[in-house]
Design a protein around this motif. Structure first.
Motif, mmCIF file in Angstrom:
data_model
loop_
_atom_site.group_PDB
_atom_site.id
_atom_site.type_symbol
_atom_site.label_atom_id
_atom_site.label_comp_id
_atom_site.label_asym_id
_atom_site.label_seq_id
_atom_site.Cartn_x
_atom_site.Cartn_y
_atom_site.Cartn_z
ATOM 1 N N LYS A 166 0.861 -1.026 0.150
ATOM 2 C CA LYS A 166 0.413 0.050 -0.064
ATOM 3 C C LYS A 166 1.176 1.474 0.203
ATOM 4 O O LYS A 166 1.742 1.510 1.026
ATOM 5 C CB LYS A 166 -1.188 0.005 0.966
ATOM 6 N N VAL A 167 0.667 2.013 -0.697
ATOM 7 C CA VAL A 167 1.016 3.317 -0.580
ATOM 8 C C VAL A 167 0.175 4.727 -0.791
ATOM 9 O O VAL A 167 -0.635 4.377 -1.446
ATOM 10 C CB VAL A 167 1.941 3.831 -1.897
ATOM 11 N N LYS A 168 0.835 5.371 0.615
ATOM 12 C CA LYS A 168 -0.628 6.391 0.720
ATOM 13 C C LYS A 168 0.598 7.778 -0.083
ATOM 14 O O LYS A 168 1.086 7.882 -0.240
ATOM 15 C CB LYS A 168 -0.168 6.560 2.071
ATOM 16 N N LEU A 169 -0.688 8.121 -1.185
ATOM 17 C CA LEU A 169 -0.889 9.418 -1.851
ATOM 18 C C LEU A 169 -1.265 10.657 -0.849
ATOM 19 O O LEU A 169 -1.680 10.924 -0.102
ATOM 20 C CB LEU A 169 -0.970 9.001 -3.258
ATOM 21 N N GLU A 170 -0.029 12.159 -1.021
ATOM 22 C CA GLU A 170 -0.391 13.028 -0.520
ATOM 23 C C GLU A 170 0.115 14.461 -1.083
ATOM 24 O O GLU A 170 1.299 14.628 -1.679
ATOM 25 C CB GLU A 170 0.217 13.008 1.063
ATOM 26 N N LEU A 171 -0.657 15.177 -1.856
ATOM 27 C CA LEU A 171 -0.577 16.277 -2.178
ATOM 28 C C LEU A 171 -1.169 17.375 -2.497
ATOM 29 O O LEU A 171 -2.583 17.530 -1.435
ATOM 30 C CB LEU A 171 -1.514 16.082 -3.959
ATOM 31 N N ASN A 172 -0.201 17.916 -1.855
ATOM 32 C CA ASN A 172 -0.277 19.259 -1.001
ATOM 33 C C ASN A 172 -0.326 20.211 -2.477
ATOM 34 O O ASN A 172 1.183 21.099 -2.673
ATOM 35 C CB ASN A 172 0.350 19.734 0.280
ATOM 36 N N VAL A 173 -1.105 20.766 -3.497
ATOM 37 C CA VAL A 173 -1.273 21.696 -4.299
ATOM 38 C C VAL A 173 -2.182 22.874 -4.603
ATOM 39 O O VAL A 173 -3.088 23.017 -3.449
ATOM 40 C CB VAL A 173 -1.439 20.674 -5.754
ATOM 41 N N GLN A 174 -0.993 24.242 -5.163
ATOM 42 C CA GLN A 174 -1.535 25.613 -5.034
ATOM 43 C C GLN A 174 -2.379 25.836 -6.386
ATOM 44 O O GLN A 174 -1.310 25.395 -7.503
ATOM 45 C CB GLN A 174 -0.602 26.012 -4.116
ATOM 46 N N PHE A 175 -2.880 25.676 -7.296
ATOM 47 C CA PHE A 175 -3.587 26.017 -8.280
ATOM 48 C C PHE A 175 -3.651 27.665 -8.764
ATOM 49 O O PHE A 175 -4.135 28.315 -7.766
ATOM 50 C CB PHE A 175 -4.534 25.333 -8.584
ATOM 51 N N VAL A 176 -2.881 27.683 -9.630
ATOM 52 C CA VAL A 176 -2.976 29.340 -10.548
ATOM 53 C C VAL A 176 -4.202 29.087 -11.340
ATOM 54 O O VAL A 176 -4.402 29.108 -12.451
ATOM 55 C CB VAL A 176 -2.232 29.831 -10.865
#
Length: 178
Positions: A166-176
């Motif tokens: 199992k691989v946990k995905l974590e994205l903290n993303v800012q969009f313009v």
């Protein structure tokens, strides 16, 4: 109806993953080169029914260990030479609560495509000091690496699994806003 395009701001974003090592600890890694967009209906103030797409360069994987990174780039895992990108294309962007969404879509790694579901929390939309409108999201989910052809496995002499499935995905993303 027209759409509003939002592009990932890589300077203010991070794409991380976590996987168990020897069952007792967690190794965190990231992809340092990535891109993505959200196509939101209308003026882009609501993300209900939006379309999201994302790619990461597999060769940009970083776990703070050069030997491990080289192994992850090899055919045992990502085979970055043959499969230079992983990708995600949403098929559903569903509002589930206050700033919360379920994002369903197709993840492709090593030319193997599987449907996954991600949780997305919209942290808000604001103007920055330079006149840009930005939207922040925390996105998380879990995949099974073996379903995507990342099948390398080893067992220690004591019987412990070296790398978890199992691989946990974590994205903290800012969009313009485009």
């Amino acid at each position: 109806m027209s759409a509003t395009t939002w592009n990932i701001d890589p300077t203010h974003s991070e794409v991380k993953f976590k996987v168990k090592h020897l069952v007792i600890s967690t190794v965190t890694g990231s992809f340092n080169t990535f891109a993505g967009t959200i196509e939101a209906e209308g003026d882009g103030t609501s993300f209900e029914n939006a379309k999201a797409s994302f790619t990461a360069d597999t060769d940009s994987i970083f776990t703070n260990n050069a030997d491990r990174d080289a192994h992850l780039k090899s055919d045992d895992f990502f085979n970055t030479e043959a499969f230079p990108k992983l990708s995600f294309e949403s098929t559903k962007f569903e509002h589930t609560g206050d700033g919360e969404y379920k994002v369903t879509g197709n993840m492709t790694i090593r030319d193997i495509t599987k449907e996954i579901v991600l949780d997305a929390v919209h942290g808000g939309t604001v103007g920055d000091p330079y006149g840009n409108t930005k939207a922040g999201f925390e996105i998380s989910g879990t995949i099974n690496r073996k379903e995507f052809g990342l099948k390398w496995s080893a067992i220690t002499e004591a019987g412990s699994v070296v790398v978890g499935d199992k691989v946990k995905l974590e994205l903290n993303v800012q969009f313009v806003k485009g």
